[in-house]
Design a protein around this motif. Sequence first.
Motif, PDB file in Angstrom:
ATOM      1  N   SER A  36       0.846  -1.175   0.000  1.00  0.00           N
ATOM      2  CA  SER A  36       0.000   0.000   0.000  1.00  0.00           C
ATOM      3  C   SER A  36       0.892   1.239   0.000  1.00  0.00           C
ATOM      4  CB  SER A  36      -0.891   0.006   1.252  1.00  0.00           C
ATOM      5  OG  SER A  36      -1.679   1.180   1.310  1.00  0.00           O
ATOM      6  N   GLY A  37       0.630   2.182  -0.888  1.00  0.00           N
ATOM      7  CA  GLY A  37       1.449   3.387  -0.975  1.00  0.00           C
ATOM      8  C   GLY A  37       2.637   3.258  -1.902  1.00  0.00           C
ATOM      9  N   SER A  38       2.786   2.096  -2.535  1.00  0.00           N
ATOM     10  CA  SER A  38       3.937   1.896  -3.437  1.00  0.00           C
ATOM     11  C   SER A  38       3.779   2.647  -4.750  1.00  0.00           C
ATOM     12  CB  SER A  38       4.129   0.400  -3.729  1.00  0.00           C
ATOM     13  OG  SER A  38       2.993  -0.132  -4.395  1.00  0.00           O
ATOM     14  N   GLY A  39       2.542   2.977  -5.091  1.00  0.00           N
ATOM     15  CA  GLY A  39       2.304   3.708  -6.341  1.00  0.00           C
ATOM     16  C   GLY A  39       1.662   2.855  -7.426  1.00  0.00           C
ATOM     17  N   LYS A  40       1.112   1.707  -7.045  1.00  0.00           N
ATOM     18  CA  LYS A  40       0.501   0.796  -8.022  1.00  0.00           C
ATOM     19  C   LYS A  40      -0.586   1.471  -8.848  1.00  0.00           C
ATOM     20  CE  LYS A  40      -0.979  -2.058  -4.975  1.00  0.00           C
ATOM     21  NZ  LYS A  40      -0.521  -1.243  -3.830  1.00  0.00           N
ATOM     22  N   SER A  41      -1.560   2.064  -8.173  1.00  0.00           N
ATOM     23  CA  SER A  41      -2.697   2.663  -8.870  1.00  0.00           C
ATOM     24  C   SER A  41      -2.269   3.870  -9.699  1.00  0.00           C
ATOM     25  CB  SER A  41      -3.784   3.072  -7.863  1.00  0.00           C
ATOM     26  OG  SER A  41      -4.329   1.936  -7.236  1.00  0.00           O
ATOM     27  N   THR A  42      -1.376   4.672  -9.149  1.00  0.00           N
ATOM     28  CA  THR A  42      -0.884   5.842  -9.878  1.00  0.00           C
ATOM     29  C   THR A  42      -0.173   5.418 -11.152  1.00  0.00           C
ATOM     30  OG1 THR A  42      -0.599   7.070  -7.806  1.00  0.00           O
ATOM     31  CG2 THR A  42       0.583   7.893  -9.732  1.00  0.00           C
ATOM     32  N   LEU A  43       0.658   4.392 -11.032  1.00  0.00           N
ATOM     33  CA  LEU A  43       1.396   3.887 -12.191  1.00  0.00           C
ATOM     34  C   LEU A  43       0.453   3.241 -13.200  1.00  0.00           C
ATOM     35  CD1 LEU A  43       3.979   3.277 -13.708  1.00  0.00           C
ATOM     36  CD2 LEU A  43       4.349   1.307 -12.196  1.00  0.00           C
ATOM     37  N   ALA A  44      -0.481   2.433 -12.720  1.00  0.00           N
ATOM     38  CA  ALA A  44      -1.437   1.783 -13.614  1.00  0.00           C
ATOM     39  C   ALA A  44      -2.263   2.814 -14.368  1.00  0.00           C
ATOM     40  CB  ALA A  44      -2.345   0.847 -12.818  1.00  0.00           C
ATOM     41  N   PRO A 143      -0.690   7.987   1.723  1.00  0.00           N
ATOM     42  CA  PRO A 143      -1.664   8.943   1.184  1.00  0.00           C
ATOM     43  C   PRO A 143      -3.050   8.878   1.827  1.00  0.00           C
ATOM     44  CG  PRO A 143      -1.304   7.134  -0.348  1.00  0.00           C
ATOM     45  CD  PRO A 143      -0.254   7.014   0.712  1.00  0.00           C
ATOM     46  N   LYS A 144      -3.424   7.720   2.360  1.00  0.00           N
ATOM     47  CA  LYS A 144      -4.757   7.576   2.958  1.00  0.00           C
ATOM     48  C   LYS A 144      -4.704   7.436   4.477  1.00  0.00           C
ATOM     49  CE  LYS A 144      -6.298   5.309  -1.278  1.00  0.00           C
ATOM     50  NZ  LYS A 144      -6.811   4.039  -1.886  1.00  0.00           N
ATOM     51  N   GLY A 145      -3.506   7.587   5.037  1.00  0.00           N
ATOM     52  CA  GLY A 145      -3.366   7.483   6.490  1.00  0.00           C
ATOM     53  C   GLY A 145      -3.556   6.082   7.031  1.00  0.00           C
ATOM     54  N   LEU A 146      -3.406   5.077   6.176  1.00  0.00           N
ATOM     55  CA  LEU A 146      -3.664   3.700   6.589  1.00  0.00           C
ATOM     56  C   LEU A 146      -2.563   3.130   7.479  1.00  0.00           C
ATOM     57  CD1 LEU A 146      -5.070   2.278   3.226  1.00  0.00           C
ATOM     58  CD2 LEU A 146      -6.337   3.167   5.193  1.00  0.00           C
ATOM     59  N   TYR A 147      -1.316   3.489   7.184  1.00  0.00           N
ATOM     60  CA  TYR A 147      -0.212   2.965   8.004  1.00  0.00           C
ATOM     61  C   TYR A 147      -0.316   3.466   9.440  1.00  0.00           C
ATOM     62  CZ  TYR A 147       2.240   0.877   4.048  1.00  0.00           C
ATOM     63  OH  TYR A 147       2.575   0.080   2.980  1.00  0.00           O
ATOM     64  N   LYS A 148      -0.677   4.736   9.598  1.00  0.00           N
ATOM     65  CA  LYS A 148      -0.818   5.289  10.946  1.00  0.00           C
ATOM     66  C   LYS A 148      -1.894   4.530  11.721  1.00  0.00           C
ATOM     67  CE  LYS A 148       0.698   9.974   9.751  1.00  0.00           C
ATOM     68  NZ  LYS A 148       0.312  11.398   9.621  1.00  0.00           N
ATOM     69  N   LYS A 149      -2.991   4.227  11.035  1.00  0.00           N
ATOM     70  CA  LYS A 149      -4.076   3.485  11.690  1.00  0.00           C
ATOM     71  C   LYS A 149      -3.648   2.052  12.003  1.00  0.00           C
ATOM     72  CE  LYS A 149      -7.845   6.128   9.564  1.00  0.00           C
ATOM     73  NZ  LYS A 149      -9.025   6.068   8.667  1.00  0.00           N
ATOM     74  N   ALA A 150      -2.897   1.445  11.074  1.00  0.00           N
ATOM     75  CA  ALA A 150      -2.453   0.059  11.275  1.00  0.00           C
ATOM     76  C   ALA A 150      -1.486  -0.038  12.450  1.00  0.00           C
ATOM     77  CB  ALA A 150      -1.796  -0.462  10.006  1.00  0.00           C
ATOM     78  N   ILE A 151      -0.580   0.911  12.552  1.00  0.00           N
ATOM     79  CA  ILE A 151       0.396   0.919  13.645  1.00  0.00           C
ATOM     80  C   ILE A 151      -0.304   1.087  14.999  1.00  0.00           C
ATOM     81  CG2 ILE A 151       2.297   2.237  14.665  1.00  0.00           C
ATOM     82  CD1 ILE A 151       3.248   2.763  11.771  1.00  0.00           C
ATOM     83  N   LYS A 152      -1.414   1.842  15.006  1.00  0.00           N
ATOM     84  CA  LYS A 152      -2.194   2.036  16.230  1.00  0.00           C
ATOM     85  C   LYS A 152      -3.068   0.820  16.541  1.00  0.00           C
ATOM     86  CE  LYS A 152      -2.581   7.090  15.829  1.00  0.00           C
ATOM     87  NZ  LYS A 152      -3.542   8.213  15.618  1.00  0.00           N
ATOM     88  N   GLY A 160       2.442  -5.480   5.509  1.00  0.00           N
ATOM     89  CA  GLY A 160       3.657  -4.731   5.811  1.00  0.00           C
ATOM     90  C   GLY A 160       3.776  -4.388   7.284  1.00  0.00           C
ATOM     91  N   ILE A 161       2.660  -4.441   8.007  1.00  0.00           N
ATOM     92  CA  ILE A 161       2.666  -4.116   9.436  1.00  0.00           C
ATOM     93  C   ILE A 161       2.319  -5.359  10.257  1.00  0.00           C
ATOM     94  CG2 ILE A 161       1.692  -2.677  11.258  1.00  0.00           C
ATOM     95  CD1 ILE A 161       3.419  -1.151   9.252  1.00  0.00           C
ATOM     96  N   SER A 162       1.113  -5.867  10.077  1.00  0.00           N
ATOM     97  CA  SER A 162       0.686  -7.048  10.844  1.00  0.00           C
ATOM     98  C   SER A 162       0.393  -8.251   9.953  1.00  0.00           C
ATOM     99  CB  SER A 162      -0.558  -6.699  11.675  1.00  0.00           C
ATOM    100  OG  SER A 162      -1.572  -6.151  10.850  1.00  0.00           O
ATOM    101  N   SER A 163       0.633  -8.100   8.666  1.00  0.00           N
ATOM    102  CA  SER A 163       0.423  -9.199   7.720  1.00  0.00           C
ATOM    103  C   SER A 163       1.561  -9.152   6.699  1.00  0.00           C
ATOM    104  CB  SER A 163      -0.933  -9.049   7.018  1.00  0.00           C
ATOM    105  OG  SER A 163      -1.185 -10.142   6.156  1.00  0.00           O
ATOM    106  N   PRO A 164       2.083 -10.305   6.275  1.00  0.00           N
ATOM    107  CA  PRO A 164       3.255 -10.317   5.392  1.00  0.00           C
ATOM    108  C   PRO A 164       2.958  -9.964   3.939  1.00  0.00           C
ATOM    109  CG  PRO A 164       2.470 -12.541   5.734  1.00  0.00           C
ATOM    110  CD  PRO A 164       1.645 -11.667   6.636  1.00  0.00           C
ATOM    111  N   TYR A 165       3.995  -9.512   3.256  1.00  0.00           N
ATOM    112  CA  TYR A 165       3.938  -9.339   1.798  1.00  0.00           C
ATOM    113  C   TYR A 165       5.017 -10.238   1.209  1.00  0.00           C
ATOM    114  CZ  TYR A 165       4.260  -7.526  -2.906  1.00  0.00           C
ATOM    115  OH  TYR A 165       4.276  -7.432  -4.276  1.00  0.00           O
ATOM    116  N   GLU A 166       4.605 -11.134   0.329  1.00  0.00           N
ATOM    117  CA  GLU A 166       5.548 -12.064  -0.293  1.00  0.00           C
ATOM    118  C   GLU A 166       6.038 -11.486  -1.614  1.00  0.00           C
ATOM    119  OE1 GLU A 166       3.194 -15.907   1.647  1.00  0.00           O
ATOM    120  OE2 GLU A 166       3.437 -15.761  -0.542  1.00  0.00           O
TER     121      GLU A 166
END
Length: 201
Positions: A36-44, A143-152, A160-166
């Motif tokens: 999330s936040g890597s730029g997938k949608s923007t690039l696509a 961009p959507k404040g998701l990491y801040k919410k996930a860390i809390k 990337g926080i509580s679930s892995p990315y392979e």
Amino acid sequence: MSNNKHIIPHEHQLCKQKRAAIKGQKPCVLWFTGLSGSGKSTLANAVEVKLNQLQKHSYLLDGDNIRTGLNQGLGFSEEDRVENIRRVAEVAKLFVESGLIVLSAFISPFQKERDKARALVANDEFIEIFVDTPLEVCQHRDPKGLYKKAIKGEIPNFTGISSPYEIPNKAEIHIKTDKMTIEEASQIIIQYLQKRGYLTC
């Protein structure tokens, strides 16, 4: 008890090759995967704009947009995320059958599910694009404040926080968005398609 044994697929008179021929292209799935936040949608989005400028026929499937409609009943448990990607892959397959170039922008964190998506179409019709951006860069962008919410702890099972990315083990295209602009990255993808005949049929 499943009634699948009573379902007999209907044979269409038109094949994907004929559908694609009038569009002057070879159908395929451009599968963008990354944090999330890597730029997938923007690039696509940037790639689809370039395809449109080249008068090619495409459609973009985006994670958040799909979850507001087709997959709105799914949550973010591992089971639901697997089902989310399964449905998207099936939709992408239908787009390929229609002769389109379909762009799919989803985190799709599990290699097994990406492999299943690949297996639904011909080998040369699936182009995996690893949008490789360091976690710290994604967290800084947030961009959507998701990491801040996930860390809390407000968002469980967050990749990337509580679930892995392979990390993909066989991506056709590897993009590092922290090393290049979206314009440069989108041009790399367009050139890949041009060199391999997807845009010149």
